[in-house]
Motif scaffolding. Structure first.
Motif, PDB file in Angstrom:
ATOM      1  N   GLU A 183       0.812  -1.209   0.000  1.00 15.97           N
ATOM      2  CA  GLU A 183       0.000   0.000   0.000  1.00 15.97           C
ATOM      3  C   GLU A 183       0.845   1.258   0.000  1.00 15.97           C
ATOM      4  OE1 GLU A 183      -2.317  -0.561   3.492  1.00 15.97           O
ATOM      5  OE2 GLU A 183      -3.397  -2.310   2.691  1.00 15.97           O
ATOM      6  N   ASP A 184       2.153   1.090   0.071  1.00 11.65           N
ATOM      7  CA  ASP A 184       3.055   2.234   0.081  1.00 11.65           C
ATOM      8  C   ASP A 184       2.967   3.003  -1.238  1.00 11.65           C
ATOM      9  OD1 ASP A 184       5.685   3.354   1.564  1.00 11.65           O
ATOM     10  OD2 ASP A 184       6.051   3.304  -0.602  1.00 11.65           O
ATOM     11  N   GLU A 185       3.001   4.330  -1.156  1.00 10.07           N
ATOM     12  CA  GLU A 185       2.836   5.169  -2.340  1.00 10.07           C
ATOM     13  C   GLU A 185       3.884   4.874  -3.413  1.00 10.07           C
ATOM     14  OE1 GLU A 185       2.684   9.281  -1.388  1.00 10.07           O
ATOM     15  OE2 GLU A 185       0.961   9.104  -0.055  1.00 10.07           O
ATOM     16  N   ILE A 186       5.090   4.611  -2.982  1.00 11.90           N
ATOM     17  CA  ILE A 186       6.181   4.372  -3.939  1.00 11.90           C
ATOM     18  C   ILE A 186       6.382   2.882  -4.194  1.00 11.90           C
ATOM     19  CG2 ILE A 186       8.657   4.638  -4.372  1.00 11.90           C
ATOM     20  CD1 ILE A 186       8.533   7.203  -2.701  1.00 11.90           C
ATOM     21  N   PHE A 187       6.608   2.114  -3.140  1.00  6.30           N
ATOM     22  CA  PHE A 187       6.985   0.715  -3.315  1.00  6.30           C
ATOM     23  C   PHE A 187       5.813  -0.186  -3.669  1.00  6.30           C
ATOM     24  CE2 PHE A 187      10.453   2.503  -0.832  1.00  6.30           C
ATOM     25  CZ  PHE A 187      11.529   2.105  -1.615  1.00  6.30           C
ATOM     26  N   GLY A 188       4.612   0.219  -3.312  1.00  5.65           N
ATOM     27  CA  GLY A 188       3.449  -0.578  -3.700  1.00  5.65           C
ATOM     28  C   GLY A 188       3.368  -0.750  -5.204  1.00  5.65           C
ATOM     29  N   GLU A 189       3.628   0.314  -5.935  1.00  2.00           N
ATOM     30  CA  GLU A 189       3.586   0.258  -7.401  1.00  2.00           C
ATOM     31  C   GLU A 189       4.783  -0.506  -7.952  1.00  2.00           C
ATOM     32  OE1 GLU A 189       2.152   0.725 -11.169  1.00  2.00           O
ATOM     33  OE2 GLU A 189       1.155   1.258  -9.285  1.00  2.00           O
ATOM     34  N   LEU A 190       5.945  -0.322  -7.336  1.00  2.13           N
ATOM     35  CA  LEU A 190       7.154  -1.012  -7.799  1.00  2.13           C
ATOM     36  C   LEU A 190       7.037  -2.530  -7.612  1.00  2.13           C
ATOM     37  CD1 LEU A 190      10.059   1.253  -6.461  1.00  2.13           C
ATOM     38  CD2 LEU A 190       9.482   0.822  -8.855  1.00  2.13           C
ATOM     39  N   LEU A 191       6.460  -2.947  -6.486  1.00  3.82           N
ATOM     40  CA  LEU A 191       6.400  -4.369  -6.178  1.00  3.82           C
ATOM     41  C   LEU A 191       5.301  -5.089  -6.947  1.00  3.82           C
ATOM     42  CD1 LEU A 191       6.979  -4.153  -2.330  1.00  3.82           C
ATOM     43  CD2 LEU A 191       8.579  -4.969  -4.042  1.00  3.82           C
ATOM     44  N   ARG A 192       4.087  -4.619  -6.784  1.00  2.57           N
ATOM     45  CA  ARG A 192       2.922  -5.162  -7.457  1.00  2.57           C
ATOM     46  C   ARG A 192       3.028  -6.682  -7.651  1.00  2.57           C
ATOM     47  NH1 ARG A 192      -1.424  -2.630  -9.646  1.00  2.57           N
ATOM     48  NH2 ARG A 192      -0.483  -0.593  -9.368  1.00  2.57           N
ATOM     49  N   ASP A 193       3.284  -7.171  -8.872  1.00  2.00           N
ATOM     50  CA  ASP A 193       3.365  -8.608  -9.132  1.00  2.00           C
ATOM     51  C   ASP A 193       4.809  -9.119  -9.145  1.00  2.00           C
ATOM     52  OD1 ASP A 193       0.588  -8.652  -9.457  1.00  2.00           O
ATOM     53  OD2 ASP A 193       0.770  -8.078 -11.565  1.00  2.00           O
ATOM     54  N   ARG A 194       5.717  -8.345  -8.569  1.00  3.89           N
ATOM     55  CA  ARG A 194       7.145  -8.691  -8.636  1.00  3.89           C
ATOM     56  C   ARG A 194       7.710  -9.107  -7.283  1.00  3.89           C
ATOM     57  NH1 ARG A 194       9.671  -4.160  -9.055  1.00  3.89           N
ATOM     58  NH2 ARG A 194      11.594  -5.100  -9.814  1.00  3.89           N
ATOM     59  N   TYR A 195       6.859  -9.301  -6.296  1.00  2.00           N
ATOM     60  CA  TYR A 195       7.344  -9.510  -4.930  1.00  2.00           C
ATOM     61  C   TYR A 195       6.569 -10.629  -4.246  1.00  2.00           C
ATOM     62  CZ  TYR A 195       7.081  -8.538   0.131  1.00  2.00           C
ATOM     63  OH  TYR A 195       7.039  -8.647   1.485  1.00  2.00           O
ATOM     64  N   THR A 196       7.294 -11.488  -3.512  1.00  2.00           N
ATOM     65  CA  THR A 196       6.669 -12.567  -2.753  1.00  2.00           C
ATOM     66  C   THR A 196       7.233 -12.594  -1.340  1.00  2.00           C
ATOM     67  OG1 THR A 196       6.438 -13.922  -4.747  1.00  2.00           O
ATOM     68  CG2 THR A 196       6.246 -15.055  -2.631  1.00  2.00           C
ATOM     69  N   TYR A 197       6.333 -12.603  -0.374  1.00  2.00           N
ATOM     70  CA  TYR A 197       6.717 -12.812   1.024  1.00  2.00           C
ATOM     71  C   TYR A 197       6.461 -14.278   1.333  1.00  2.00           C
ATOM     72  CZ  TYR A 197       6.164 -12.695   6.148  1.00  2.00           C
ATOM     73  OH  TYR A 197       6.255 -12.943   7.500  1.00  2.00           O
ATOM     74  N   TYR A 198       7.491 -14.988   1.818  1.00  2.00           N
ATOM     75  CA  TYR A 198       7.420 -16.443   1.981  1.00  2.00           C
ATOM     76  C   TYR A 198       7.823 -16.828   3.418  1.00  2.00           C
ATOM     77  CZ  TYR A 198       7.948 -21.362   0.546  1.00  2.00           C
ATOM     78  OH  TYR A 198       7.822 -22.724   0.405  1.00  2.00           O
ATOM     79  N   PRO A 199       6.871 -16.750   4.354  1.00  2.00           N
ATOM     80  CA  PRO A 199       7.183 -17.145   5.737  1.00  2.00           C
ATOM     81  C   PRO A 199       7.058 -18.650   5.924  1.00  2.00           C
ATOM     82  CG  PRO A 199       4.931 -16.348   5.609  1.00  2.00           C
ATOM     83  CD  PRO A 199       5.507 -16.236   4.209  1.00  2.00           C
ATOM     84  N   THR A 200       7.892 -19.219   6.777  1.00  2.00           N
ATOM     85  CA  THR A 200       7.738 -20.624   7.156  1.00  2.00           C
ATOM     86  C   THR A 200       7.880 -20.740   8.670  1.00  2.00           C
ATOM     87  OG1 THR A 200      10.022 -21.483   7.138  1.00  2.00           O
ATOM     88  CG2 THR A 200       8.925 -21.217   5.012  1.00  2.00           C
ATOM     89  N   VAL A 201       7.179 -21.715   9.234  1.00  2.00           N
ATOM     90  CA  VAL A 201       7.154 -21.921  10.682  1.00  2.00           C
ATOM     91  C   VAL A 201       7.526 -23.372  10.968  1.00  2.00           C
ATOM     92  CG1 VAL A 201       5.607 -22.056  12.676  1.00  2.00           C
ATOM     93  CG2 VAL A 201       5.478 -20.100  11.116  1.00  2.00           C
ATOM     94  N   THR A 202       8.397 -23.589  11.945  1.00  2.00           N
ATOM     95  CA  THR A 202       8.879 -24.945  12.212  1.00  2.00           C
ATOM     96  C   THR A 202       8.066 -25.673  13.272  1.00  2.00           C
ATOM     97  OG1 THR A 202      10.497 -24.126  13.828  1.00  2.00           O
ATOM     98  CG2 THR A 202      11.224 -24.348  11.527  1.00  2.00           C
ATOM     99  N   ARG A 203       7.264 -24.930  14.065  1.00  2.00           N
ATOM    100  CA  ARG A 203       6.441 -25.563  15.098  1.00  2.00           C
ATOM    101  C   ARG A 203       5.011 -25.039  14.999  1.00  2.00           C
ATOM    102  NH1 ARG A 203      10.416 -24.679  20.350  1.00  2.00           N
ATOM    103  NH2 ARG A 203      12.311 -25.587  19.420  1.00  2.00           N
ATOM    104  N   GLY A 204       4.047 -25.928  15.095  1.00  2.00           N
ATOM    105  CA  GLY A 204       2.650 -25.525  15.027  1.00  2.00           C
ATOM    106  C   GLY A 204       2.137 -25.527  13.599  1.00  2.00           C
ATOM    107  N   GLU A 205       0.846 -25.334  13.478  1.00  2.00           N
ATOM    108  CA  GLU A 205       0.202 -25.350  12.172  1.00  2.00           C
ATOM    109  C   GLU A 205       0.456 -24.042  11.421  1.00  2.00           C
ATOM    110  OE1 GLU A 205      -1.312 -27.936  10.742  1.00  2.00           O
ATOM    111  OE2 GLU A 205      -0.619 -29.052  12.515  1.00  2.00           O
ATOM    112  N   PHE A 206       0.746 -24.177  10.130  1.00  2.00           N
ATOM    113  CA  PHE A 206       0.982 -23.011   9.282  1.00  2.00           C
ATOM    114  C   PHE A 206       0.940 -23.473   7.832  1.00  2.00           C
ATOM    115  CE2 PHE A 206       3.500 -19.356   7.618  1.00  2.00           C
ATOM    116  CZ  PHE A 206       2.733 -18.338   8.174  1.00  2.00           C
TER     117      PHE A 206
END
Length: 273
Positions: free
Chosen positions: A179-202
């Motif tokens: 939603e950032d004015e500058i980076f929101g447009e730059l990222l759009r379909d070019r960015y992936t956040y990939y979290p992983t968790v080693t304990r518990g459901e995710f």
């Protein structure tokens, strides 16, 4: 020496004698009982590259500075300096830093440095920033550097923690940055956040190194083995994690980069993230 003592003339005297800055805390946020972030003033003369680290600390019991290396969460253009820290109950520094309040002051070094900078990587298609725990910090800086978006078409931030509550900055990385004015447009379909968790459901569970070896990381991103040749990696985490990732990347034939000779991957060896 209590934190309240660090705001007086003694801290200024120590900073001047040691060639350090004495800076006021502007903001503190506790993510979990074990993780917190804080911001301090930025000296006008301080210059750094996104992804670098700097020494921060407090006066020790003997009056000498107790300093440790911390990656800068802030990108190079930001007006404040932000840091992300674990709370170590018996840690000489973190056991005291965790009690910081707005208005307290800390010591800051004058010489930022580090290997997690864009200039140490060869040009490529994908930039994969893979970290564990507080090793996420430098990637938050690199993600918000315009040069990153000039040099790479696709950007991935992978953050592995034990439990999902430890995914600090998750809302920022999933929603706010878009939603950032500058980076929101730059990222759009070019960015992936990939979290992983080693304990518990995710939804993405397990150690990131295991997911990489098993091909799950690649499949989730819609990539093939051939994409390795045009992918560049930044690694930041524990010493064991760094060594494991180094074995994986070197096993693929990738070469570590330096400031003088850019390569396929870089990792921060100066401290444990």
């Amino acid at each position: 020496m209590a934190l309240s003592d660090a705001g007086g003339d003694d801290l200024d005297t120590i900073a001047e004698a040691r060639g350090l800055y004495a800076l006021r805390v502007l903001w503190v946020h506790h993510w979990t009982p074990d993780l917190f972030s804080f911001r301090v003033e930025r000296p006008q003369a301080l210059r750094f590259r996104s992804g670098e680290f700097i020494m921060i600390g407090l006066p020790g019991e003997d009056g000498r500075p107790l300093m440790r290396a911390y990656s800068l969460v802030s990108p190079s253009w930001e007006e404040h300096l932000e840091f992300f820290s674990v709370k170590v109950p018996n840690g000489p520094l973190t056991s005291r830093l965790q009690h910081l309040e707005v208005g307290d002051r800390i010591l800051l070094g004058r010489k930022p440095t580090g290997t997690l900078v864009i200039d140490a990587l060869k040009p490529g298609e994908h930039l994969m920033m893979i970290g564990t725990g507080t090793g996420l910090a430098p990637f938050l800086s690199v993600l918000r550097d315009p040069e990153t978006h000039e040099k790479f078409a696709h950007i991935v931030i992978s953050h592995t923690v034990r439990q999902k509550e430890e995914l600090a900055y998750r809302t920022f990385l999933e929603e706010e940055i878009r939603e950032d004015e500058i980076f929101g447009e730059l990222l759009r379909d070019r960015y992936t956040y990939y979290p992983t968790v080693t304990r518990g459901e995710f939804h993405t569970r397990g150690r990131i190194t295991d997911r990489i070896r098993e091909g799950l990381f690649r499949e989730d991103l819609g990539l093939t083995i051939e994409n390795r040749a045009t992918s560049r990696f930044m690694i930041c985490g524990s010493m064991a994690f760094n060594k494991e990732m180094e074995a994986i990347l070197s096993g693929w034939g990738l070469v570590e980069g330096t400031h003088s000779i850019p390569g396929d991957y870089v990792m921060e060896r100066a401290f444990v993230g």
